[in-house]
Write a protein that holds these residues in place. Structure first.
Motif, short mmCIF file in Angstrom:
data_model
loop_
_atom_site.label_atom_id
_atom_site.label_comp_id
_atom_site.label_asym_id
_atom_site.label_seq_id
_atom_site.Cartn_x
_atom_site.Cartn_y
_atom_site.Cartn_z
N SER A 297 0.84 -1.19 0.00
CA SER A 297 0.00 0.00 0.00
C SER A 297 0.88 1.25 0.00
O SER A 297 2.01 1.24 0.51
N ASP B 164 -1.46 5.78 2.31
CA ASP B 164 -2.57 4.93 2.79
C ASP B 164 -2.26 4.28 4.14
O ASP B 164 -2.98 3.41 4.59
N PHE C 189 -7.09 0.70 0.46
CA PHE C 189 -5.93 0.65 -0.43
C PHE C 189 -6.26 -0.20 -1.64
O PHE C 189 -7.18 -1.01 -1.63
N LYS D 280 -7.80 2.66 6.76
CA LYS D 280 -7.55 3.23 5.43
C LYS D 280 -7.79 2.17 4.37
O LYS D 280 -7.44 1.01 4.56
#
Length: 143
Positions: free
Chosen positions: A95, A99, A108, A106
């Motif tokens: 990622s 991110d 990704f 989060k």
């Protein structure tokens, strides 16, 4: 004679109009197999889907961190691809740093190369801390 000619001409015009007005045929998109993944360490995790393409895999998902106390508490996802015999690492990717989850979750999406005929046979998905240290990894075989 004129009647037959008019009928033939009308048939040609009708056929041409039908063909010209027909919608274009759309190319079908390939349907690639997918595998769900879940790598959990305590109350942090990475979860999502691996899409097995011909010469790469696409990894999409969400990772979660419960603390923003420093990089060791942040979470990222890192993935490795291997050949069908599981003996050769083909590629790795993770990622984006933007991110990285620190005290939050989060989403990704990234692509990992597997540039051999047939693509990856095995994928290793890892939950990493913010320093890219693997905390825990799980293996997933191509369906």
């Amino acid at each position: 004679m004129r009647t037959q000619l008019a009928a033939a001409l009308g048939s040609v015009v009708l056929t041409a109009g039908t063909l010209l007005g027909a919608p274009a045929a759309y190319a079908q998109t390939a349907v690639y197999p997918t595998t769900d993944f879940d790598v959990t360490v305590g109350n942090t995790w990475t979860k999502g889907k691996i899409t097995w393409q011909n010469r790469s895999v696409v990894v999409t998902g969400t990772h979660k961190s419960v603390s923003a106390a420093g990089p060791a508490y942040c979470r990222r996802t890192w993935t490795y691809t291997y050949n069908a015999a599981d003996t050769v690492k083909l590629g790795s990717a993770g990622s984006d740093s933007s991110d990285t989850a620190c005290g939050t979750s989060k989403n990704f999406e990234f692509t990992v190369p597997a540039d051999v005929p047939g693509g990856a046979g095995l994928v290793r998905v890892c939950l990493d801390d913010g320093n890219l240290k693997d905390l825990l990894c799980h293996l997933y075989r191509r369906p």
